[in-house]
Design a protein around this motif. Sequence first.
Motif, PDB file in Angstrom:
ATOM      1  N   PHE A  67      -7.029  -5.696 -10.965  1.00 35.36           N
ATOM      2  CA  PHE A  67      -7.614  -4.938  -9.861  1.00 35.36           C
ATOM      3  C   PHE A  67      -6.568  -3.994  -9.259  1.00 35.36           C
ATOM      4  O   PHE A  67      -6.853  -2.818  -8.995  1.00 35.36           O
ATOM      5  CB  PHE A  67      -8.140  -5.917  -8.809  1.00 35.36           C
ATOM      6  CG  PHE A  67      -8.846  -5.274  -7.643  1.00 35.36           C
ATOM      7  CD1 PHE A  67      -9.957  -4.468  -7.825  1.00 35.36           C
ATOM      8  CD2 PHE A  67      -8.418  -5.498  -6.341  1.00 35.36           C
ATOM      9  CE1 PHE A  67     -10.611  -3.886  -6.752  1.00 35.36           C
ATOM     10  CE2 PHE A  67      -9.063  -4.926  -5.258  1.00 35.36           C
ATOM     11  CZ  PHE A  67     -10.158  -4.119  -5.465  1.00 35.36           C
ATOM     12  N   TYR A  68      -5.362  -4.507  -9.076  1.00 33.57           N
ATOM     13  CA  TYR A  68      -4.259  -3.695  -8.538  1.00 33.57           C
ATOM     14  C   TYR A  68      -3.944  -2.509  -9.451  1.00 33.57           C
ATOM     15  O   TYR A  68      -3.774  -1.375  -8.987  1.00 33.57           O
ATOM     16  CB  TYR A  68      -3.009  -4.559  -8.364  1.00 33.57           C
ATOM     17  CG  TYR A  68      -1.743  -3.755  -8.155  1.00 33.57           C
ATOM     18  CD1 TYR A  68      -1.495  -3.133  -6.934  1.00 33.57           C
ATOM     19  CD2 TYR A  68      -0.823  -3.573  -9.195  1.00 33.57           C
ATOM     20  CE1 TYR A  68      -0.353  -2.373  -6.745  1.00 33.57           C
ATOM     21  CE2 TYR A  68       0.322  -2.810  -9.004  1.00 33.57           C
ATOM     22  CZ  TYR A  68       0.555  -2.217  -7.785  1.00 33.57           C
ATOM     23  OH  TYR A  68       1.681  -1.447  -7.605  1.00 33.57           O
ATOM     24  N   ILE A  69      -3.860  -2.746 -10.751  1.00 34.31           N
ATOM     25  CA  ILE A  69      -3.549  -1.672 -11.705  1.00 34.31           C
ATOM     26  C   ILE A  69      -4.640  -0.611 -11.691  1.00 34.31           C
ATOM     27  O   ILE A  69      -4.359   0.593 -11.710  1.00 34.31           O
ATOM     28  CB  ILE A  69      -3.358  -2.243 -13.130  1.00 34.31           C
ATOM     29  CG1 ILE A  69      -2.068  -3.078 -13.196  1.00 34.31           C
ATOM     30  CG2 ILE A  69      -3.312  -1.123 -14.168  1.00 34.31           C
ATOM     31  CD1 ILE A  69      -1.884  -3.833 -14.495  1.00 34.31           C
ATOM     32  N   ASN A  70      -5.907  -1.051 -11.640  1.00 35.93           N
ATOM     33  CA  ASN A  70      -7.012  -0.091 -11.633  1.00 35.93           C
ATOM     34  C   ASN A  70      -6.954   0.818 -10.403  1.00 35.93           C
ATOM     35  O   ASN A  70      -7.152   2.035 -10.509  1.00 35.93           O
ATOM     36  CB  ASN A  70      -8.354  -0.832 -11.666  1.00 35.93           C
ATOM     37  CG  ASN A  70      -9.523   0.092 -11.939  1.00 35.93           C
ATOM     38  OD1 ASN A  70      -9.475   0.910 -12.861  1.00 35.93           O
ATOM     39  ND2 ASN A  70     -10.566  -0.025 -11.156  1.00 35.93           N
ATOM     40  N   ILE A  71      -6.642   0.250  -9.236  1.00 33.35           N
ATOM     41  CA  ILE A  71      -6.559   1.064  -8.021  1.00 33.35           C
ATOM     42  C   ILE A  71      -5.339   1.973  -8.059  1.00 33.35           C
ATOM     43  O   ILE A  71      -5.426   3.161  -7.730  1.00 33.35           O
ATOM     44  CB  ILE A  71      -6.480   0.175  -6.765  1.00 33.35           C
ATOM     45  CG1 ILE A  71      -7.685  -0.744  -6.675  1.00 33.35           C
ATOM     46  CG2 ILE A  71      -6.426   1.044  -5.506  1.00 33.35           C
ATOM     47  CD1 ILE A  71      -7.592  -1.766  -5.576  1.00 33.35           C
ATOM     48  N   THR A  72      -4.189   1.423  -8.449  1.00 34.33           N
ATOM     49  CA  THR A  72      -2.956   2.212  -8.490  1.00 34.33           C
ATOM     50  C   THR A  72      -3.101   3.412  -9.423  1.00 34.33           C
ATOM     51  O   THR A  72      -2.758   4.545  -9.060  1.00 34.33           O
ATOM     52  CB  THR A  72      -1.768   1.342  -8.952  1.00 34.33           C
ATOM     53  OG1 THR A  72      -1.556   0.307  -7.983  1.00 34.33           O
ATOM     54  CG2 THR A  72      -0.495   2.164  -9.071  1.00 34.33           C
ATOM     55  N   CYS A  73      -3.623   3.159 -10.624  1.00 35.29           N
ATOM     56  CA  CYS A  73      -3.796   4.253 -11.592  1.00 35.29           C
ATOM     57  C   CYS A  73      -4.842   5.248 -11.115  1.00 35.29           C
ATOM     58  O   CYS A  73      -4.679   6.466 -11.285  1.00 35.29           O
ATOM     59  CB  CYS A  73      -4.197   3.680 -12.951  1.00 35.29           C
ATOM     60  SG  CYS A  73      -2.906   2.733 -13.756  1.00 35.29           S
ATOM     61  N   SER A  80      -5.966  -7.779  -1.018  1.00 36.81           N
ATOM     62  CA  SER A  80      -4.558  -7.499  -0.702  1.00 36.81           C
ATOM     63  C   SER A  80      -3.952  -6.600  -1.773  1.00 36.81           C
ATOM     64  O   SER A  80      -2.992  -5.868  -1.523  1.00 36.81           O
ATOM     65  CB  SER A  80      -3.755  -8.796  -0.577  1.00 36.81           C
ATOM     66  OG  SER A  80      -3.743  -9.510  -1.799  1.00 36.81           O
ATOM     67  N   ALA A  81      -4.543  -6.619  -2.983  1.00 36.59           N
ATOM     68  CA  ALA A  81      -4.102  -5.721  -4.053  1.00 36.59           C
ATOM     69  C   ALA A  81      -4.332  -4.266  -3.651  1.00 36.59           C
ATOM     70  O   ALA A  81      -3.558  -3.368  -4.013  1.00 36.59           O
ATOM     71  CB  ALA A  81      -4.853  -6.033  -5.352  1.00 36.59           C
ATOM     72  N   TRP A  82      -5.413  -4.027  -2.922  1.00 32.29           N
ATOM     73  CA  TRP A  82      -5.729  -2.685  -2.417  1.00 32.29           C
ATOM     74  C   TRP A  82      -4.660  -2.240  -1.428  1.00 32.29           C
ATOM     75  O   TRP A  82      -4.239  -1.080  -1.419  1.00 32.29           O
ATOM     76  CB  TRP A  82      -7.096  -2.728  -1.754  1.00 32.29           C
ATOM     77  CG  TRP A  82      -7.743  -1.400  -1.472  1.00 32.29           C
ATOM     78  CD1 TRP A  82      -7.242  -0.159  -1.745  1.00 32.29           C
ATOM     79  CD2 TRP A  82      -9.031  -1.193  -0.878  1.00 32.29           C
ATOM     80  NE1 TRP A  82      -8.135   0.805  -1.344  1.00 32.29           N
ATOM     81  CE2 TRP A  82      -9.230   0.207  -0.817  1.00 32.29           C
ATOM     82  CE3 TRP A  82     -10.010  -2.046  -0.386  1.00 32.29           C
ATOM     83  CZ2 TRP A  82     -10.397   0.759  -0.276  1.00 32.29           C
ATOM     84  CZ3 TRP A  82     -11.164  -1.497   0.139  1.00 32.29           C
ATOM     85  CH2 TRP A  82     -11.359  -0.118   0.198  1.00 32.29           C
ATOM     86  N   ALA A  83      -4.220  -3.192  -0.598  1.00 34.48           N
ATOM     87  CA  ALA A  83      -3.173  -2.879   0.383  1.00 34.48           C
ATOM     88  C   ALA A  83      -1.900  -2.417  -0.308  1.00 34.48           C
ATOM     89  O   ALA A  83      -1.296  -1.403   0.064  1.00 34.48           O
ATOM     90  CB  ALA A  83      -2.888  -4.114   1.248  1.00 34.48           C
ATOM     91  N   VAL A  84      -1.476  -3.152  -1.335  1.00 34.41           N
ATOM     92  CA  VAL A  84      -0.242  -2.808  -2.052  1.00 34.41           C
ATOM     93  C   VAL A  84      -0.424  -1.508  -2.842  1.00 34.41           C
ATOM     94  O   VAL A  84       0.451  -0.638  -2.849  1.00 34.41           O
ATOM     95  CB  VAL A  84       0.172  -3.957  -2.994  1.00 34.41           C
ATOM     96  CG1 VAL A  84       1.472  -3.611  -3.727  1.00 34.41           C
ATOM     97  CG2 VAL A  84       0.343  -5.251  -2.226  1.00 34.41           C
ATOM     98  N   ALA A  85      -1.587  -1.357  -3.477  1.00 31.18           N
ATOM     99  CA  ALA A  85      -1.851  -0.148  -4.257  1.00 31.18           C
ATOM    100  C   ALA A  85      -1.903   1.095  -3.376  1.00 31.18           C
ATOM    101  O   ALA A  85      -1.521   2.196  -3.817  1.00 31.18           O
ATOM    102  CB  ALA A  85      -3.167  -0.295  -5.021  1.00 31.18           C
TER     103      ALA A  85
END
Length: 423
Positions: A230-236, A356-361
């Motif tokens: 999920f984090y990778i998808n948002i970051t990219c 929280s992955a969204w927060a970091v991304a």
Amino acid sequence: MEKFNNKWMRAVFPALLIHCSIGTVYCWSLFKGDIAAYIGSSVGEVEWAFSIAIFVLGMSAAFGGKFVEKDIHKSSLLAALFFVAGMAGTGFFIYQKSLIGIYISYGVVMGIGLGIGYLTPVKTLMLWFDKQKGLATGLAVAGFGLAKVIASPLMEKLLGERNNDGHLINASNVYTMFYILAGIYIVMMVIGHILLKKPAGHEEESVQTQNFSYLTVLKNKTFIGIWLMFYINITCGLALISQEKSILAFIGFGAIGLVSSLTAVFNAGGRIFFSSLGDRLKDRNSVYKVIFISTISAFLLTIVFDGLNNSIAILVIAMLCIINAGYGGGFSSLPPLLSDRFGINTISTVHGLTLSAWAVAGLTGNQLSAFILDKTQSFDMLLYVIMGLFAIATLISIFVVKPGIVVLESEALNRKEEMAAIK
């Protein structure tokens, strides 16, 4: 009144009212330059307000899940109050020309409203749409994506005309706009708060929620895998979406506004399409494989045909549309996937933790593309890096996020106690 007591009036409509309000956070790019000009700061300094808002969104969702689980009426009202107070406060601090005040109001206060508001309708939707959880969450989360399309024309109207230099003719419009929007959104969110209701017979808080262990979930391999992909998808997604305007300008494509609206539609459409697709698949994790592989394929086509350097606009626009659809689909497919793996009883809490992955991304996505372009001055290199990260996400989806429901220690303990009571 019984005719209004159905899934559309008690779940979908209020969820759309809430998400179409808070989703306007993505309209930030429309007025950040105007805020910077009015208060006498650089755009880079003002930009941090948005980054803080996304970070606080993710963290308030992460730690607010248990509160949402207990009482959706309190959480929906709290979301409305924080979001609207943050928006009105932003207008006030723009007027005061206080950058710190904007960070606090737009970033922290509004960010709390965003996180709680984003989380609140999700479980209710899945309870009403027990057999179509993906469609339900897709409809609501699409509201978050469509908010930009709906609100942008209104904001442009409220900001007023600009001179030849692109500056507002009436600079005070930048803070009065926030006051007007706060008035509109308090009405929308309070109506959503009043209408939102779980199906008859469902208790607000389960035994599993009371005994929920954050540490147990955070150590779980399946949860870690879902969090990472999920984090990778948002970051990219953010890394490329933040460069849309620059990429289109680089290939010499002039209708940037048209493409921006098109990609926003794909962002919202992807939220409905991919989550609905998950309802038809044996394992919802397969949706993420489809998202990652289709995005990698779009990148490969663009690179093979050298779309960026040969100005093949159709390839570049298609690539931007596909990554926007996958970006949105990643959000809407998350709650049903977590529900399948961890159960519906604690979904708000587990979903909140994953956000929280969204927060970091939110702190790393834009910075990733900015760093790569600063060091290489190459959009091709940006595509290579993003494609590599999506390849890692695909491997995680295949080898880490395995099928089957995860029984948490707290649930196992509850079942043990129930069995003992029966005996």
